[in-house]
Motif scaffolding. Structure first.
Motif, short mmCIF file in Angstrom:
data_model
loop_
_atom_site.label_atom_id
_atom_site.label_comp_id
_atom_site.label_asym_id
_atom_site.label_seq_id
_atom_site.Cartn_x
_atom_site.Cartn_y
_atom_site.Cartn_z
N ALA A 134 -6.62 4.28 7.89
CA ALA A 134 -5.52 3.93 6.99
C ALA A 134 -4.95 2.55 7.33
CB ALA A 134 -4.43 4.99 7.05
N VAL A 135 -4.78 2.28 8.62
CA VAL A 135 -4.22 1.00 9.04
C VAL A 135 -5.13 -0.15 8.59
CG1 VAL A 135 -3.63 -0.46 11.03
CG2 VAL A 135 -2.84 1.92 10.94
N LEU A 136 -6.42 -0.03 8.81
CA LEU A 136 -7.34 -1.09 8.40
C LEU A 136 -7.32 -1.29 6.89
CD1 LEU A 136 -10.41 -0.45 10.71
CD2 LEU A 136 -8.95 -2.48 10.68
N THR A 137 -7.33 -0.20 6.15
CA THR A 137 -7.29 -0.30 4.69
C THR A 137 -6.05 -1.03 4.23
OG1 THR A 137 -8.58 1.73 4.44
CG2 THR A 137 -7.23 1.07 2.55
N VAL A 138 -4.91 -0.66 4.79
CA VAL A 138 -3.64 -1.28 4.38
C VAL A 138 -3.58 -2.74 4.82
CG1 VAL A 138 -1.14 -1.22 4.77
CG2 VAL A 138 -2.38 0.87 4.14
N GLN A 139 -4.06 -3.05 6.00
CA GLN A 139 -4.05 -4.46 6.44
C GLN A 139 -4.81 -5.35 5.45
OE1 GLN A 139 -5.72 -3.99 10.40
NE2 GLN A 139 -3.76 -4.52 11.32
N TYR A 140 -5.99 -4.93 5.05
CA TYR A 140 -6.78 -5.74 4.14
C TYR A 140 -6.19 -5.76 2.74
CZ TYR A 140 -10.16 -6.43 7.80
OH TYR A 140 -10.75 -6.81 8.99
N ALA A 141 -5.60 -4.65 2.31
CA ALA A 141 -4.96 -4.62 1.00
C ALA A 141 -3.77 -5.57 0.96
CB ALA A 141 -4.51 -3.20 0.66
N LEU A 142 -2.96 -5.55 2.00
CA LEU A 142 -1.80 -6.44 2.04
C LEU A 142 -2.23 -7.90 2.03
CD1 LEU A 142 0.43 -4.46 4.53
CD2 LEU A 142 0.88 -4.82 2.09
N ASP A 143 -3.29 -8.22 2.74
CA ASP A 143 -3.80 -9.59 2.71
C ASP A 143 -4.19 -9.98 1.28
OD1 ASP A 143 -4.91 -12.09 4.04
OD2 ASP A 143 -6.69 -11.29 3.01
N ALA A 144 -4.87 -9.10 0.58
CA ALA A 144 -5.26 -9.38 -0.81
C ALA A 144 -4.04 -9.61 -1.69
CB ALA A 144 -6.10 -8.24 -1.37
N MET A 145 -2.95 -8.86 -1.41
CA MET A 145 -1.73 -8.97 -2.19
C MET A 145 -0.86 -10.15 -1.74
SD MET A 145 -0.59 -5.01 -2.48
CE MET A 145 -1.85 -3.74 -2.44
N ASP A 146 -1.35 -10.90 -0.76
CA ASP A 146 -0.68 -12.10 -0.23
C ASP A 146 0.55 -11.76 0.62
OD1 ASP A 146 -0.79 -14.77 0.27
OD2 ASP A 146 -0.06 -15.42 -1.69
N PHE A 147 0.41 -10.73 1.45
CA PHE A 147 1.44 -10.35 2.41
C PHE A 147 0.86 -10.44 3.82
CE2 PHE A 147 3.05 -8.38 -1.37
CZ PHE A 147 4.43 -8.43 -1.24
N GLN A 148 1.70 -10.83 4.78
CA GLN A 148 1.33 -10.74 6.19
C GLN A 148 1.53 -9.28 6.62
OE1 GLN A 148 3.69 -13.46 8.56
NE2 GLN A 148 3.83 -14.85 6.83
N PHE A 149 0.66 -8.79 7.48
CA PHE A 149 0.83 -7.44 7.99
C PHE A 149 1.91 -7.45 9.06
CE2 PHE A 149 -0.49 -3.86 10.79
CZ PHE A 149 -0.25 -2.85 9.89
N GLY A 150 2.94 -6.63 8.85
CA GLY A 150 4.07 -6.60 9.76
C GLY A 150 4.16 -5.37 10.62
N GLY A 151 3.07 -4.58 10.67
CA GLY A 151 3.06 -3.42 11.54
C GLY A 151 3.11 -2.10 10.79
N SER A 152 3.16 -1.04 11.57
CA SER A 152 3.12 0.31 11.00
C SER A 152 4.14 1.20 11.68
CB SER A 152 1.74 0.93 11.21
OG SER A 152 0.74 0.18 10.59
N LEU A 153 4.62 2.15 10.92
CA LEU A 153 5.41 3.25 11.45
C LEU A 153 4.55 4.49 11.30
CD1 LEU A 153 8.16 4.41 12.46
CD2 LEU A 153 8.63 4.91 10.05
N LEU A 154 4.08 5.03 12.40
CA LEU A 154 3.10 6.12 12.39
C LEU A 154 3.65 7.30 13.19
CD1 LEU A 154 0.03 3.87 13.28
CD2 LEU A 154 0.86 4.49 10.99
N VAL A 155 3.61 8.49 12.57
CA VAL A 155 4.13 9.69 13.22
C VAL A 155 3.05 10.76 13.20
CG1 VAL A 155 5.92 11.47 13.21
CG2 VAL A 155 6.48 9.12 12.53
N LYS A 156 2.66 11.21 14.38
CA LYS A 156 1.63 12.25 14.52
C LYS A 156 2.26 13.63 14.66
CE LYS A 156 -1.67 9.42 17.13
NZ LYS A 156 -2.43 9.31 18.37
N GLY A 157 1.46 14.64 14.34
CA GLY A 157 1.84 16.02 14.62
C GLY A 157 2.87 16.62 13.69
N VAL A 158 2.95 16.14 12.45
CA VAL A 158 3.85 16.74 11.46
C VAL A 158 3.03 17.20 10.26
CG1 VAL A 158 5.99 15.60 12.14
CG2 VAL A 158 4.46 14.43 10.59
N ASP A 159 3.10 18.48 9.97
CA ASP A 159 2.27 19.04 8.91
C ASP A 159 3.12 19.76 7.86
OD1 ASP A 159 -0.02 19.73 7.49
OD2 ASP A 159 -0.41 21.50 8.70
#
Length: 189
Positions: A139-164
């Protein structure tokens, strides 16, 4: 400053939406105007790889994605939000991302960039049911490349594990505060 939050989950009131609400609150606390868009409420078809956007920078497919392009272009901060589905983003967000091919064509083939007085920064907000070491990598890689295409710098992620379970993150005060802080910090970048 304007922020656009694109919710990629088909589930209303889920964990990623709750996290996105806290990010939005942090952005607003920092004086940012925030618009939240639930992608599941729109009909966005997949990219058909026709190459039409290579000539104009505009997608030829006429559907609800046409209303998304100006919103993306108008944003100073872009937050893509998705739970993890098989180590990636949801189909709703992936269709949105794939249709950013027109923006890639505009930026890289036609050499047209958007003028901006502030750095355009985008990020990912995501939650996963499991706690695997690489659960967010796709997901992170996909979003990084998508943001680049949309002309945005990647500013990081907020990621939370273990919630279902739906809404489970509401009981995680530290994660909610981290999300709000993430929003404030994103506004200040």
């Amino acid at each position: 400053m304007k922020a656009k939050i694109f919710l990629g989950s088909p589930r209303k009131g889920g964990n990623t939406e709750i996290l996105a609400e806290e990010v939005a609150a942090g952005l607003r606390e920092a004086g940012t105007e925030v618009e939240v868009i639930r992608l599941a409420g729109y009909k966005i078809n997949p990219c058909i790889a026709c190459g039409g956007c290579e000539k104009t920078g505009c997608c030829v497919v006429q559907d609800d994605m046409q209303a998304m392009y100006p919103r993306i272009d108008d944003a100073d901060r872009l937050i893509l939000v998705s739970p993890i589905y098989f180590y990636g983003v949801t189909a709703q967000l992936k269709a949105f991302i794939d249709r950013s091919q027109a923006m890639w064509s505009r930026k890289y083939l036609l050499k047209k960039r958007l003028p901006s007085n502030v750095p355009r920064i985008g990020c990912l907000v995501s939650a996963a049911a499991t706690k695997g070491e690489k659960v967010f990598d796709g997901a992170v890689l996909t979003v990084q490349y998508a943001l680049d295409a949309m002309d945005f710098q990647f500013g990081g992620s907020l990621l939370v594990k273990g919630v279902d379970r739906k809404g489970e993150v509401r009981n995680m005060d530290a994660e909610l505060e981290r999300a709000r802080r993430f929003g404030r910090e994103l506004a200040e970048k």
